[in-house]
Design a protein around this motif. Structure first.
Motif, PDB file in Angstrom:
ATOM      1  N   ARG A 219       0.829  -1.215   0.000  1.00 59.68           N
ATOM      2  CA  ARG A 219       0.000   0.000   0.000  1.00 59.68           C
ATOM      3  C   ARG A 219       0.856   1.255   0.000  1.00 59.68           C
ATOM      4  NH1 ARG A 219      -3.346  -2.718   4.346  1.00 59.68           N
ATOM      5  NH2 ARG A 219      -4.848  -3.900   3.139  1.00 59.68           N
ATOM      6  N   SER A 220       1.927   1.245   0.776  1.00 56.32           N
ATOM      7  CA  SER A 220       2.769   2.440   0.840  1.00 56.32           C
ATOM      8  C   SER A 220       3.518   2.660  -0.467  1.00 56.32           C
ATOM      9  CB  SER A 220       3.751   2.342   2.007  1.00 56.32           C
ATOM     10  OG  SER A 220       4.639   1.260   1.809  1.00 56.32           O
ATOM     11  N   ALA A 221       3.794   1.579  -1.201  1.00 53.84           N
ATOM     12  CA  ALA A 221       4.462   1.744  -2.499  1.00 53.84           C
ATOM     13  C   ALA A 221       3.563   2.481  -3.481  1.00 53.84           C
ATOM     14  CB  ALA A 221       4.854   0.379  -3.057  1.00 53.84           C
ATOM     15  N   ARG A 222       2.243   2.290  -3.356  1.00 55.81           N
ATOM     16  CA  ARG A 222       1.316   3.006  -4.234  1.00 55.81           C
ATOM     17  C   ARG A 222       1.047   4.418  -3.743  1.00 55.81           C
ATOM     18  NH1 ARG A 222      -3.665  -0.307  -4.112  1.00 55.81           N
ATOM     19  NH2 ARG A 222      -2.662  -1.449  -2.455  1.00 55.81           N
ATOM     20  N   VAL A 223       1.042   4.610  -2.447  1.00 58.29           N
ATOM     21  CA  VAL A 223       0.680   5.909  -1.875  1.00 58.29           C
ATOM     22  C   VAL A 223       1.845   6.883  -1.947  1.00 58.29           C
ATOM     23  CG1 VAL A 223       0.052   7.049   0.284  1.00 58.29           C
ATOM     24  CG2 VAL A 223      -1.097   4.956  -0.402  1.00 58.29           C
TER      25      VAL A 223
END
Length: 67
Positions: free
Chosen positions: A42-46
Motif C-alpha cells: 500500500r505504501s508503495a502506491r501511496v
C-alpha cells in the motif's frame, strides 16, 4: 561528587523495572515487522502520490509568498 554519583545511580535503579524483558520486546518487534510487511504494498502506491501532492502544495506556497 561521589555522593552525587551514588544518588543518581540509586535513583535510576528502579527504572530498570520498567524495561520489558528481551523476549517480550522480541514479540513486539515481530509484530511490527509483520505490520510493515502487510503495509509495504500500500505504501508503495501511496508514496508517489503523496510526493506529488506535497510538491504541489509547496509550489502553491512558493507562488503565494513569492519565494
Amino acid at each position: 561528587m561521589l555522593d552525587l554519583f551514588f544518588a543518581v545511580a540509586f535513583s535510576a535503579a528502579p527504572l530498570t523495572l520498567y524495561v520489558p524483558p528481551v523476549r517480550c520486546l522480541n514479540l513486539f518487534l515481530v509484530a511490527v515487522q509483520g505490520f510493515a510487511r502487510q503495509t509495504a504494498d500500500r505504501s508503495a502506491r501511496v508514496y508517489p502520490r503523496a510526493r506529488l501532492g506535497f510538491s504541489r502544495v509547496v509550489a502553491a506556497l512558493r507562488r503565494l509568498f513569492y519565494i
